[in-house]
Write a protein that holds these residues in place. Structure first.
Motif, PDB file in Angstrom:
ATOM      1  N   ALA A   1      69.944  75.153  70.598  1.00  0.00           N
ATOM      2  CA  ALA A   1      69.282  75.551  69.355  1.00  0.00           C
ATOM      3  C   ALA A   1      70.244  76.368  68.495  1.00  0.00           C
ATOM      4  N   ARG A   2      71.054  77.219  69.110  1.00  0.00           N
ATOM      5  CA  ARG A   2      72.031  78.030  68.367  1.00  0.00           C
ATOM      6  C   ARG A   2      73.044  77.140  67.641  1.00  0.00           C
ATOM      7  N   LYS A   3      73.528  76.101  68.300  1.00  0.00           N
ATOM      8  CA  LYS A   3      74.483  75.192  67.664  1.00  0.00           C
ATOM      9  C   LYS A   3      73.834  74.440  66.502  1.00  0.00           C
ATOM     10  N   TRP A   4      72.549  74.084  66.651  1.00  0.00           N
ATOM     11  CA  TRP A   4      71.858  73.416  65.552  1.00  0.00           C
ATOM     12  C   TRP A   4      71.681  74.368  64.374  1.00  0.00           C
ATOM     13  N   ARG A   5      71.464  75.667  64.637  1.00  0.00           N
ATOM     14  CA  ARG A   5      71.373  76.648  63.551  1.00  0.00           C
ATOM     15  C   ARG A   5      72.692  76.703  62.790  1.00  0.00           C
ATOM     16  N   MET A   6      73.788  76.678  63.525  1.00  0.00           N
ATOM     17  CA  MET A   6      75.110  76.720  62.883  1.00  0.00           C
ATOM     18  C   MET A   6      75.371  75.427  62.102  1.00  0.00           C
ATOM     19  N   ALA A   7      74.990  74.295  62.669  1.00  0.00           N
ATOM     20  CA  ALA A   7      75.184  73.012  61.990  1.00  0.00           C
ATOM     21  C   ALA A   7      74.392  72.960  60.688  1.00  0.00           C
ATOM     22  N   ASN A   8      73.308  73.696  60.633  1.00  0.00           N
ATOM     23  CA  ASN A   8      72.452  73.723  59.450  1.00  0.00           C
ATOM     24  C   ASN A   8      73.176  74.282  58.221  1.00  0.00           C
ATOM     25  N   GLU A   9      74.302  74.963  58.426  1.00  0.00           N
ATOM     26  CA  GLU A   9      75.051  75.543  57.309  1.00  0.00           C
ATOM     27  C   GLU A   9      75.968  74.520  56.632  1.00  0.00           C
ATOM     28  N   ILE A  10      76.278  73.427  57.318  1.00  0.00           N
ATOM     29  CA  ILE A  10      77.209  72.433  56.779  1.00  0.00           C
ATOM     30  C   ILE A  10      76.733  71.868  55.442  1.00  0.00           C
ATOM     31  N   PRO A  11      75.486  71.373  55.341  1.00  0.00           N
ATOM     32  CA  PRO A  11      75.081  70.830  54.038  1.00  0.00           C
ATOM     33  C   PRO A  11      75.020  71.894  52.942  1.00  0.00           C
ATOM     34  N   THR A  12      74.775  73.140  53.312  1.00  0.00           N
ATOM     35  CA  THR A  12      74.725  74.216  52.316  1.00  0.00           C
ATOM     36  C   THR A  12      76.086  74.393  51.658  1.00  0.00           C
ATOM     37  N   VAL A  13      77.126  74.466  52.465  1.00  0.00           N
ATOM     38  CA  VAL A  13      78.481  74.654  51.938  1.00  0.00           C
ATOM     39  C   VAL A  13      78.888  73.460  51.065  1.00  0.00           C
ATOM     40  N   LEU A  14      78.629  72.248  51.548  1.00  0.00           N
ATOM     41  CA  LEU A  14      78.987  71.058  50.777  1.00  0.00           C
ATOM     42  C   LEU A  14      78.206  70.978  49.462  1.00  0.00           C
ATOM     43  N   MET A  15      76.934  71.348  49.502  1.00  0.00           N
ATOM     44  CA  MET A  15      76.117  71.332  48.293  1.00  0.00           C
ATOM     45  C   MET A  15      76.652  72.330  47.266  1.00  0.00           C
ATOM     46  N   ILE A  16      77.028  73.516  47.711  1.00  0.00           N
ATOM     47  CA  ILE A  16      77.554  74.535  46.788  1.00  0.00           C
ATOM     48  C   ILE A  16      78.817  74.027  46.099  1.00  0.00           C
ATOM     49  N   ILE A  17      79.703  73.411  46.859  1.00  0.00           N
ATOM     50  CA  ILE A  17      80.937  72.860  46.275  1.00  0.00           C
ATOM     51  C   ILE A  17      80.590  71.778  45.250  1.00  0.00           C
ATOM     52  N   ALA A  18      79.675  70.880  45.598  1.00  0.00           N
ATOM     53  CA  ALA A  18      79.296  69.797  44.672  1.00  0.00           C
ATOM     54  C   ALA A  18      78.709  70.359  43.383  1.00  0.00           C
ATOM     55  N   VAL A  19      77.838  71.349  43.491  1.00  0.00           N
ATOM     56  CA  VAL A  19      77.211  71.929  42.298  1.00  0.00           C
ATOM     57  C   VAL A  19      78.261  72.615  41.421  1.00  0.00           C
ATOM     58  N   ILE A  20      79.193  73.320  42.038  1.00  0.00           N
ATOM     59  CA  ILE A  20      80.275  73.953  41.256  1.00  0.00           C
ATOM     60  C   ILE A  20      81.079  72.890  40.509  1.00  0.00           C
ATOM     61  N   MET A  21      81.389  71.803  41.185  1.00  0.00           N
ATOM     62  CA  MET A  21      82.175  70.745  40.539  1.00  0.00           C
ATOM     63  C   MET A  21      81.430  70.143  39.348  1.00  0.00           C
ATOM     64  N   VAL A  22      80.123  69.940  39.488  1.00  0.00           N
ATOM     65  CA  VAL A  22      79.350  69.308  38.416  1.00  0.00           C
ATOM     66  C   VAL A  22      79.092  70.263  37.251  1.00  0.00           C
ATOM     67  N   ILE A  23      78.760  71.500  37.550  1.00  0.00           N
ATOM     68  CA  ILE A  23      78.395  72.450  36.493  1.00  0.00           C
ATOM     69  C   ILE A  23      79.625  73.088  35.839  1.00  0.00           C
ATOM     70  N   ILE A  24      80.546  73.591  36.646  1.00  0.00           N
ATOM     71  CA  ILE A  24      81.709  74.307  36.127  1.00  0.00           C
ATOM     72  C   ILE A  24      82.860  73.369  35.772  1.00  0.00           C
ATOM     73  N   LYS A  25      82.993  72.268  36.519  1.00  0.00           N
ATOM     74  CA  LYS A  25      84.105  71.319  36.332  1.00  0.00           C
ATOM     75  C   LYS A  25      85.437  72.049  36.289  1.00  0.00           C
ATOM     76  N   PRO A  26      85.775  72.782  37.377  1.00  0.00           N
ATOM     77  CA  PRO A  26      86.964  73.642  37.326  1.00  0.00           C
ATOM     78  C   PRO A  26      88.288  72.887  37.177  1.00  0.00           C
ATOM     79  N   PHE A  27      88.317  71.617  37.474  1.00  0.00           N
ATOM     80  CA  PHE A  27      89.575  70.868  37.386  1.00  0.00           C
ATOM     81  C   PHE A  27      89.497  69.785  36.319  1.00  0.00           C
ATOM     82  N   ALA A  28      88.756  70.064  35.250  1.00  0.00           N
ATOM     83  CA  ALA A  28      88.566  69.059  34.189  1.00  0.00           C
ATOM     84  C   ALA A  28      89.813  68.914  33.346  1.00  0.00           C
TER      85      ALA A  28
END
Length: 181
Positions: free
Chosen positions: A154-181
């Motif tokens: 269960a502890r490993k599944w809790r940690m795995a639950n953070e993976i989509p959060t990190v990827l989602m944050i990066i995707a949202v930054i890319m779409v909204i901020i477009k830092p490398f436009a």
């Protein structure tokens, strides 16, 4: 030992039929709109993409949480059987269709709106590939749970639950901020 199903198979079939009918209707409307190329098409496909991404992300957040509780349940008990039903329906009725619509609408938007240009877009696409890999990992894990072969705590599944959060944050930054436009 036999287990009563948490919900009937006919209820599951009805939900699945409704989900696929809704998806088919949206796809048909999208194809019709694409064929006639009205001015409003881009905006509505963007809406479709955002709704599909939200639905997909909900599944990517919720399924590992179900696995946390499932990992602590006895593999031959009623709670485990209920988790299997919940996990399979979440994947088949929500996550898989939402992922497919996210990809289809997203690629169309990337092509039409940006011509696949811009480093920010490619970083966003890389995060979506990462989310897709995580989705496949979760689908395989659900099959292992159903077979009584889960190997993660269960502890490993809790940690795995953070993976989509990190990827989602990066995707949202890319779409909204477009830092490398």
């Amino acid at each position: 030992m036999t287990h009563e199903r948490a919900t009937s198979q006919s209820e599951g079939r009805k939900a699945k039929t409704k989900a696929y009918a809704s998806i088919a209707a949206v796809v048909l409307l999208a194809l019709g709109a694409w064929w006639f190329e009205p001015n409003w098409l881009y905006g509505w496909l963007k809406v479709l993409h955002v709704v599909a991404v939200i639905s997909w992300m909900v599944g990517l957040f919720y399924l590992p949480r179900l696995f946390v509780y499932h990992a602590d349940a006895a593999s031959d008990g009623e709670p485990s059987a209920t988790f299997v039903v919940m996990e399979q329906r979440l994947i088949k009725v929500i996550m898989n269709p939402a992922m497919m619509v996210s990809w289809a609408a997203g690629l169309w938007l990337a092509w039409t709106g940006f011509g696949f240009s811009g480093a920010w877009l490619w970083i966003k696409i890389a995060t979506v590939i990462g989310l897709t890999v995580f989705h496949v990992f979760l689908s395989r894990a659900a099959r292992k749970f159903a077979a009584g072969e889960n190997t993660m705590t269960a502890r490993k599944w809790r940690m795995a639950n953070e993976i989509p959060t990190v990827l989602m944050i990066i995707a949202v930054i890319m779409v909204i901020i477009k830092p490398f436009a």
